[in-house]
Scaffold this motif. Structure first.
Motif, PDB file in Angstrom:
ATOM      1  N   LEU A  49      46.915  31.006  48.762  1.00  0.00           N
ATOM      2  CA  LEU A  49      45.799  31.140  47.834  1.00  0.00           C
ATOM      3  C   LEU A  49      46.292  31.598  46.465  1.00  0.00           C
ATOM      4  CD1 LEU A  49      42.720  30.790  48.148  1.00  0.00           C
ATOM      5  CD2 LEU A  49      42.582  33.253  48.629  1.00  0.00           C
ATOM      6  N   THR A  50      45.572  31.228  45.392  1.00  0.00           N
ATOM      7  CA  THR A  50      45.920  31.647  44.033  1.00  0.00           C
ATOM      8  C   THR A  50      44.718  32.294  43.355  1.00  0.00           C
ATOM      9  OG1 THR A  50      45.226  29.647  42.833  1.00  0.00           O
ATOM     10  CG2 THR A  50      47.391  29.588  43.919  1.00  0.00           C
ATOM     11  N   VAL A  51      44.950  32.904  42.185  1.00  0.00           N
ATOM     12  CA  VAL A  51      43.868  33.602  41.487  1.00  0.00           C
ATOM     13  C   VAL A  51      42.784  32.659  40.959  1.00  0.00           C
ATOM     14  CG1 VAL A  51      45.119  35.683  40.782  1.00  0.00           C
ATOM     15  CG2 VAL A  51      45.265  33.611  39.372  1.00  0.00           C
ATOM     16  N   THR A  52      43.010  31.370  40.982  1.00  0.00           N
ATOM     17  CA  THR A  52      41.953  30.440  40.572  1.00  0.00           C
ATOM     18  C   THR A  52      40.923  30.238  41.690  1.00  0.00           C
ATOM     19  OG1 THR A  52      43.143  28.497  41.373  1.00  0.00           O
ATOM     20  CG2 THR A  52      43.579  29.207  39.100  1.00  0.00           C
ATOM     21  N   GLY A  53      41.251  30.742  42.896  1.00  0.00           N
ATOM     22  CA  GLY A  53      40.409  30.475  44.053  1.00  0.00           C
ATOM     23  C   GLY A  53      40.847  29.231  44.804  1.00  0.00           C
ATOM     24  N   GLU A  54      41.759  28.453  44.212  1.00  0.00           N
ATOM     25  CA  GLU A  54      42.319  27.273  44.862  1.00  0.00           C
ATOM     26  C   GLU A  54      43.562  27.648  45.655  1.00  0.00           C
ATOM     27  OE1 GLU A  54      41.692  23.559  41.872  1.00  0.00           O
ATOM     28  OE2 GLU A  54      43.101  25.091  41.193  1.00  0.00           O
ATOM     29  N   THR A  55      43.936  26.770  46.570  1.00  0.00           N
ATOM     30  CA  THR A  55      45.240  26.901  47.198  1.00  0.00           C
ATOM     31  C   THR A  55      46.297  26.298  46.277  1.00  0.00           C
ATOM     32  OG1 THR A  55      45.106  24.759  48.312  1.00  0.00           O
ATOM     33  CG2 THR A  55      44.216  26.689  49.486  1.00  0.00           C
ATOM     34  N   LEU A  56      47.550  26.617  46.554  1.00  0.00           N
ATOM     35  CA  LEU A  56      48.638  26.024  45.782  1.00  0.00           C
ATOM     36  C   LEU A  56      48.622  24.509  45.920  1.00  0.00           C
ATOM     37  CD1 LEU A  56      51.206  26.351  44.061  1.00  0.00           C
ATOM     38  CD2 LEU A  56      52.492  26.625  46.186  1.00  0.00           C
ATOM     39  N   GLY A  57      48.332  24.028  47.104  1.00  0.00           N
ATOM     40  CA  GLY A  57      48.265  22.582  47.313  1.00  0.00           C
ATOM     41  C   GLY A  57      47.200  21.923  46.462  1.00  0.00           C
ATOM     42  N   GLU A  58      46.041  22.558  46.345  1.00  0.00           N
ATOM     43  CA  GLU A  58      44.972  22.010  45.497  1.00  0.00           C
ATOM     44  C   GLU A  58      45.395  22.005  44.045  1.00  0.00           C
ATOM     45  OE1 GLU A  58      41.033  23.238  48.133  1.00  0.00           O
ATOM     46  OE2 GLU A  58      41.980  24.721  46.814  1.00  0.00           O
TER      47      GLU A  58
END
Length: 572
Positions: free
Chosen positions: A346-355
């Motif tokens: 997970l990242t701070v954008t709320g997306e996963t790294l894959g997304e």
């Protein structure tokens, strides 16, 4: 007042001061907030704290006030109330004994101010080498929503047709000065052209490495690690981070949801691929430890053998951080490493790294960021060494070393302290040859010197003047990320803790084998036992204040040199 116990307390009414009367505490706090000229509407908004690290003892942070103002714009535009607050600032060349000594104090300061003041999320603004690790360590321990903003790297200067960027170039010219190739007037002229803008060192030193790893961890907005300090995009990134902090507060997305075993391994991959600073091993270990995640140096070797070096920046290549930004930034590196990464992190954008990486890739300059199929080097930039000299490990930056020295046995020339090194390294009578191993003792975390960036032992001047450019150098110290050479660092346990390094004597034989990942002291155990009985106590003594707290509780390099009581238990 919020009378519904099912609703979370947010904004200025979080964590009320304890007077024994909750309603009075709320009334008094809002009264004092009104004295700052804030409107009633703003007092009802979510609060975003902004940890500011501006200091006139920190050249890297000259642009922090502008970044803070940009963060405030982002928070206000997203409907929040920004509240700036100061913490300790760590200016690398301005601190004694070392910035690392104060890193844990800054982490404690950050943690307690984030936890103790009413904020729904925090934006961490910093950049200098130990500052970003300290902020992330503190944020993980406080564990409220957090996002990192870095100051960005300096732009390069110009001198007689050359591009210069502190501090790889400062070391290069200092070596020329020591070798008698340039005079005092010239080296002073260079001094004024090495660092000419705000920001952190222009190369892949510790500050840039930690910015890169923060993006890889997911604690920073995508694409923002390498933006130059003077670029307008640096301010836009700060503004966007202020808005992102509001989203983090709303979703209650906390650092320990982002910094996990998977994201830490992603960061290690990036560290190896960018040929990053050896300091990053200590800092990432400390950061991960605040989330209960262990960094295993044996696992580092496995990752290193699988992960190619892709980035051709100084101190090992010709390019600078501003070139990496123009070449595609850390996003370009992540896309090349995509098959090796944990894409569900997970990242701070709320997306996963894959997304994040699913979007169309932009332009990539292959002179700066190589492809995985045609890497700069087929294996990672760092390796861990173990053996009788380093039972718990040591670090070698093989990307910055001379491969001809990787498999070698040599005679030890020992310096018992930094003072001993300074007194004898340039003595024309020093018994030293180019094939010898220079050994520095008592420069680890427990030593009086506090683990300085002294592992880059200078080549003895009589050898430098004879044209010697590199030697095997071994110590329990650290090395600046801007430095280079065949240098074995972080030998653990350190000499001051009674490790085998303390037992090395002039003339001993030491064997280095990078292929076998070993560093061994070739002395009989019976002789080592005799030396142990005669070994003096070389650890630093302290009777008060933070120094005593540090000396009583600091861990060794393989555990990140954090304080033992600040590490978290492993997550369930």
């Amino acid at each position: 007042m919020n009378d519904d116990p099912s609703e979370p307390v947010t904004g200025l009414t979080r964590g009320l001061t304890n007077y024994g009367d909750t309603d009075f505490a709320r009334y008094l706090r809002l009264s004092m907030a009104r004295s700052m000229g804030l409107s009633s509407d703003l007092l009802k908004k979510p609060v975003i704290g902004i940890a500011t690290t501006y200091s006139e003892f920190n050249n890297c942070h000259r642009g922090v006030p502008d970044l803070v103002e940009a963060v405030k714009r982002g928070v206000l535009a997203a409907g929040g109330l920004p509240r700036e607050f100061p913490t300790i600032s760590l200016g690398e060349p301005f601190l004694n004994p070392t910035a690392l000594f104060f890193r844990n104090l800054m982490a404690m300061d950050t943690e307690e101010m984030v936890r103790g003041q009413p904020m729904d999320a925090v934006v961490l603004v910093g950049g200098c080498d130990k500052t970003v690790p300290a902020q992330l360590m503190g944020a993980l321990s406080a564990n409220i929503p957090a996002i990192q903003v870095v100051t960005g790297p300096m732009s390069t200067g110009r001198w007689r047709g050359e591009r210069l960027g502190a501090c790889t170039d400062c070391r290069r010219f200092w070596a020329k000065f020591r070798a008698g190739e340039i005079d005092t007037e010239t080296v002073e002229e260079i001094e004024g052209n090495l660092a000419t803008t705000q920001g952190t060192c222009a190369v892949m030193g510790t500050a840039s490495t930690m910015a890169s790893l923060t993006e890889a961890l997911g604690m920073m907005l995508p694409g923002t690690a390498a933006i130059p300090a003077v670029h307008a995009d640096r301010l836009r990134a700060a503004e966007a981070s202020g808005a992102a902090a509001m989203m983090l507060a709303a979703k209650r997305l906390t650092p320990r949801m982002i910094v996990t075993e998977k994201s830490v391994e992603n960061a290690l991959r990036v560290l190896l691929a960018i040929g990053g600073s050896t300091n990053a091993i200590i800092h990432l270990t400390a950061i991960a430890g605040r989330a209960g995640v262990k960094v295993d140096l044996q696992r580092l070797n496995t990752l290193s053998d699988e992960t190619p070096v892709l980035v051709d920046l100084k101190p090992t290549g010709p390019f600078y951080m501003e070139d990496l930004h123009a070449a595609g930034g850390i996003g370009a590196v992540l896309r090349e490493l995509k098959p090796m990464l944990h894409l569900d992190a997970l990242t701070v954008t709320g997306e996963t790294l894959g997304e994040r990486l699913a979007s169309e890739p932009g332009y990539v300059d292959r002179a700066v960021v190589k492809s995985r199929e045609q890497p700069l080097q087929p294996v990672g930039g760092l390796v861990s060494l173990f053996g009788s000299l380093a039972p718990r490990g040591a670090i070698l930056k093989r990307a910055a070393a001379d491969p001809q020295l990787f498999e070698k046995e040599g005679r030890a020339v020992v310096f018992t302290s930094l003072e001993d090194l300074a007194a004898r390294i340039d003595n024309p009578d020093l018994d030293v040859q180019a094939d010898d191993f220079l050994v520095l003792q008592n420069a680890g975390p427990l030593s009086p010197s506090g683990m300085p960036e002294a592992g880059y032992l200078p080549i003895p001047s009589k050898l430098a003047r004879a044209g010697v450019k590199d030697m095997v150098r071994i110590s329990d110290a650290r090395m600046s990320g801007t430095a280079y050479g065949t240098i074995v660092l972080h030998v653990t346990p350190e000499a001051a803790a009674g490790g085998p390094l303390a037992l090395v004597r002039d003339g001993d034989r030491i064997r280095l084998s990078v292929s076998e990942r070993r560093i061994d002291l070739l002395v009989e155990e019976a002789e080592l036992m005799r030396r142990r009985q005669d070994r003096p106590d070389t650890s630093a003594q302290a009777t008060r204040g933070y120094a005593k707290l540090y000396r009583d509780h600091v861990l060794q390099a393989d555990e990140g040199c954090d304080l033992d009581f600040l590490r978290a238990d492993p997550p369930e």
